[in-house]
Design an enzyme around this catalytic site. Structure first.
Site, PDB file in Angstrom:
ATOM      1  CB  CYS A  17      -2.751  27.780 -17.231  1.00 45.52           C
ATOM      2  SG  CYS A  17      -4.446  27.905 -17.803  1.00 45.52           S
ATOM      3  N   GLY A  43      -0.735  22.408 -20.112  1.00 44.23           N
ATOM      4  CA  GLY A  43      -1.753  22.928 -21.018  1.00 44.23           C
ATOM      5  C   GLY A  43      -1.347  22.729 -22.458  1.00 44.23           C
ATOM      6  CG  ASN A 117      -1.696  27.804 -13.079  1.00 41.53           C
ATOM      7  OD1 ASN A 117      -0.849  27.250 -12.380  1.00 41.53           O
ATOM      8  ND2 ASN A 117      -2.812  27.195 -13.427  1.00 41.53           N
ATOM      9  N   GLY A 118      -4.826  29.389 -12.692  1.00 46.01           N
ATOM     10  CA  GLY A 118      -5.721  29.307 -11.541  1.00 46.01           C
ATOM     11  C   GLY A 118      -7.134  29.542 -11.978  1.00 46.01           C
ATOM     12  CE1 TYR A 257      -2.706  13.168 -14.592  1.00 44.30           C
ATOM     13  CE2 TYR A 257      -3.469  15.414 -14.322  1.00 44.30           C
ATOM     14  CZ  TYR A 257      -3.238  14.322 -15.128  1.00 44.30           C
ATOM     15  OH  TYR A 257      -3.529  14.383 -16.462  1.00 44.30           O
ATOM     16  CB  CYS A 448      -6.455  23.159  -1.295  1.00 42.22           C
ATOM     17  SG  CYS A 448      -8.147  22.911  -1.906  1.00 42.22           S
TER      18      CYS A 448
HETATM   19  P1  AMP Z   1     -10.711   7.681 -15.627  1.00 35.50           P
HETATM   20  O1  AMP Z   1     -10.441   6.243 -15.336  1.00 35.50           O
HETATM   21  O2  AMP Z   1     -11.456   7.873 -16.915  1.00 35.50           O
HETATM   22  O3  AMP Z   1     -11.335   8.348 -14.479  1.00 35.50           O
HETATM   23  O4  AMP Z   1      -9.293   8.373 -15.874  1.00 35.50           O
HETATM   24  C1  AMP Z   1      -8.316   8.304 -14.904  1.00 35.50           C
HETATM   25  C2  AMP Z   1      -7.071   8.956 -15.453  1.00 35.50           C
HETATM   26  O5  AMP Z   1      -7.283  10.363 -15.588  1.00 35.50           O
HETATM   27  C3  AMP Z   1      -5.873   8.771 -14.551  1.00 35.50           C
HETATM   28  O6  AMP Z   1      -4.829   8.164 -15.300  1.00 35.50           O
HETATM   29  C4  AMP Z   1      -5.475  10.159 -14.119  1.00 35.50           C
HETATM   30  O7  AMP Z   1      -4.073  10.330 -14.172  1.00 35.50           O
HETATM   31  C5  AMP Z   1      -6.117  11.067 -15.120  1.00 35.50           C
HETATM   32  N1  AMP Z   1      -6.524  12.352 -14.506  1.00 35.50           N
HETATM   33  C6  AMP Z   1      -6.719  12.650 -13.226  1.00 35.50           C
HETATM   34  N2  AMP Z   1      -7.096  13.932 -13.051  1.00 35.50           N
HETATM   35  C7  AMP Z   1      -7.140  14.474 -14.243  1.00 35.50           C
HETATM   36  C8  AMP Z   1      -7.432  15.762 -14.721  1.00 35.50           C
HETATM   37  N3  AMP Z   1      -7.780  16.772 -13.934  1.00 35.50           N
HETATM   38  N4  AMP Z   1      -7.379  15.954 -16.014  1.00 35.50           N
HETATM   39  C9  AMP Z   1      -7.049  14.955 -16.798  1.00 35.50           C
HETATM   40  N5  AMP Z   1      -6.751  13.719 -16.429  1.00 35.50           N
HETATM   41  C10 AMP Z   1      -6.790  13.473 -15.168  1.00 35.50           C
END
Ligand code: AMP
Length: 471
Positions: A17, A43, A117-118, A257, A448
């Protein structure tokens, strides 16, 4: 993805969020609208704003993007010089208006809005305990637990009641609260999620990321520190340290990310950290290649760092269609596959006949990455080498990043060679945990990284661990 049982019990556990708050601005709702728009990457499921004109508080919440939820008329109906707002991300199962925030409640102490957020790791047991003494919950979001604890507090002062409530909860919270004449912002003692303080002439602003300050031309003052609570009132900003001090454990995935590259997060430029991650990756996993391409947008900056250090040309070999949501918010595997094609297309002229290095920030399930590799091969690449600017994701996050449980995390159940085979890459290299901790430009390591290391700073226990273990 969470089981239905948990969805019913507590909405989605890992909520990503964004929060925003502004004190003493003639157009508080409008500024909050702009701030939330800038936090939209945090979000996309719902958005909401609570305002106060000093005596009366108002709220508007809706499902969808900020620009879908608000229009001129709605903003005009939110008068007041103080406001807080929230954008929420969620997966299927809890995509309901009752779980949208801010959580606005009437209490014996007066009305209050909370934007959180959290993720709390003991929300389930606290909810059961509160229900046992008569509390009635309207939603399945853990923020409502904080609202109930606040409402039950007997402490005379506002900040004491909030501290009273927060002393009971464990886990991650960057929390912004608004009452008629005061705005409160708190970061949990471990400081998992970001929260910053800014100023715009005579107004104060609190928000998740500095990119929201930039849009409204507010000046960044400082981060709200882990374990710090600030109360903003006519008197100005008062700072409290109500919790016993702890070593901070800020979320390293915000840098990898989640945050925007133009933000300053945990005192570091997200852009610079991602560049450093890319460079470190090139040093750990060099490869003879003709071109480095990112998976846009998540891999762009790390790919630039990789290309720079490897002295291989950088090019945009994949083009993203920006008018579709992120694939990971789509519920079914079948749609996920389709979603990648909706979102990305390979540039034949860039990859045809080339030895390609494709850089992304992480692999979660592997399904998106596999589709992307296939796309690059079909566009004529001679070789495809994948480089990931984070270590293998092998553990779920309990602190506010949406990750599936171990059974769906490809790196939890497969070796790197097996993943490479599944993705059909010629080679696959992940950032090592050691390089992340020492060579990623993160400075003193106060992070973390439980999703990579399993080293959880706080653990869900008892009924909470059973519940969390299921999702
Ligand atoms: P996949 O290959 O299906 O595991 O998707 C990888 C992609 O998901 C990468 O481009 C990441 O940037 C993205 N990603 C990583 N963590 C998350 C997350 N928590 N929520 C959504 N997308 C994510």
């Amino acid at each position: 993805m969470m089981s239905d049982k948990i969805s019913e019990e507590f909405g989605k556990m890992g909520e990503e969020c964004g929060v925003f708050g502004i004190y003493n601005h003639p157009e508080a709702a409008n500024m909050t609208y702009l701030g939330l728009h800038q936090l939209q990457h945090r979000g996309q499921e719902s958005a909401g704003i609570v305002t106060s004109d000093g005596t009366k508080m108002r709220v508007h919440i809706g499902m969808g993007l900020v620009s879908d939820v608000f229009d001129d008329k709605i903003i005009d109906d939110l008068p007041g010089q103080h406001a807080i707002g929230h954008v929420r991300y969620s997966t299927t199962g809890s995509s309901e208006i009752k779980n949208a925030q801010p959580c606005f409640v009437e209490t014996a102490h007066g009305p209050i809005g909370f934007a959180h957020n959290g993720n709390l790791v003991n929300a389930v047991s606290l909810k059961k305990e509160l229900e046992g003494v008569g509390s009635i919950f309207q939603s399945t979001m853990d923020t409502e637990v904080i609202a109930h604890l606040y409402a039950r507090s007997r402490k005379p002062k506002l900040h004491e009641r909030i501290v009273d409530a927060l002393c009971r909860v464990r886990g991650a919270y960057s929390l912004v609260a608004l009452v008629e004449t005061r705005l409160i912002a708190v970061r949990d003692p471990l400081g998992f999620r970001p929260l910053v303080l800014g100023r715009l002439k005579d107004s104060y602003v609190v928000t998740s990321e500095t990119c929201a300050l930039d849009l409204i031309e507010a000046e960044f003052i400082r981060e709200i520190e882990p374990g710090e609570m600030i109360v903003i009132s006519k008197k100005g900003v008062e700072s409290f340290r109500p919790f016993p001090p702890q070593e901070p454990r800020q979320c390293v995935f915000e840098h990898i990310y989640f945050s925007r590259p133009d933000s300053l997060v945990f005192g570091k430029s997200v852009y610079k950290v991602r560049m450093a991650l890319g460079r470190a990756l090139a040093e750990s996993y060099p490869v003879e290649a003709d071109v480095v391409i990112p998976v846009p947008d998540s891999g762009i900056v790390a790919a630039l760092g990789y290309a720079e250090a490897a002295k291989i040309p950088f090019a945009m070999g994949l083009i993203r269609n920006h008018y579709v949501g992120r694939t990971f918010i789509e519920p079914e595997q079948s749609i996920r596959h389709f979603g990648v094609k909706l979102k990305l297309n390979a540039v034949r002229g860039v990859v045809r006949g080339k030895r390609v290095v494709v850089v992304d920030d992480s692999i979660v399930r592997g399904t998106t990455s596999r589709k992307i590799i296939k796309m690059i091969r079909e566009a004529g690449a001679a070789e495809v080498h994948m480089r990931i600017s984070s270590p293998p994701t092998i553990h779920p996050c309990f602190f506010g990043i949406d990750t599936p449980n171990e059974t769906h995390l490809i790196a939890a159940t497969h070796t790197v060679e097996e993943i490479s085979k599944f993705l059909t890459t010629d080679s696959l290299g992940y950032m090592t945990l050691e390089a992340l901790r020492t060579g990623a430009g993160l400075g003193p390591y106060v992070y973390c990284d439980a999703c990579f290391s399993g080293n959880y700073p706080v653990k869900p226990e008892g009924v909470d661990s059973v519940q969390l273990g299921l999702f």
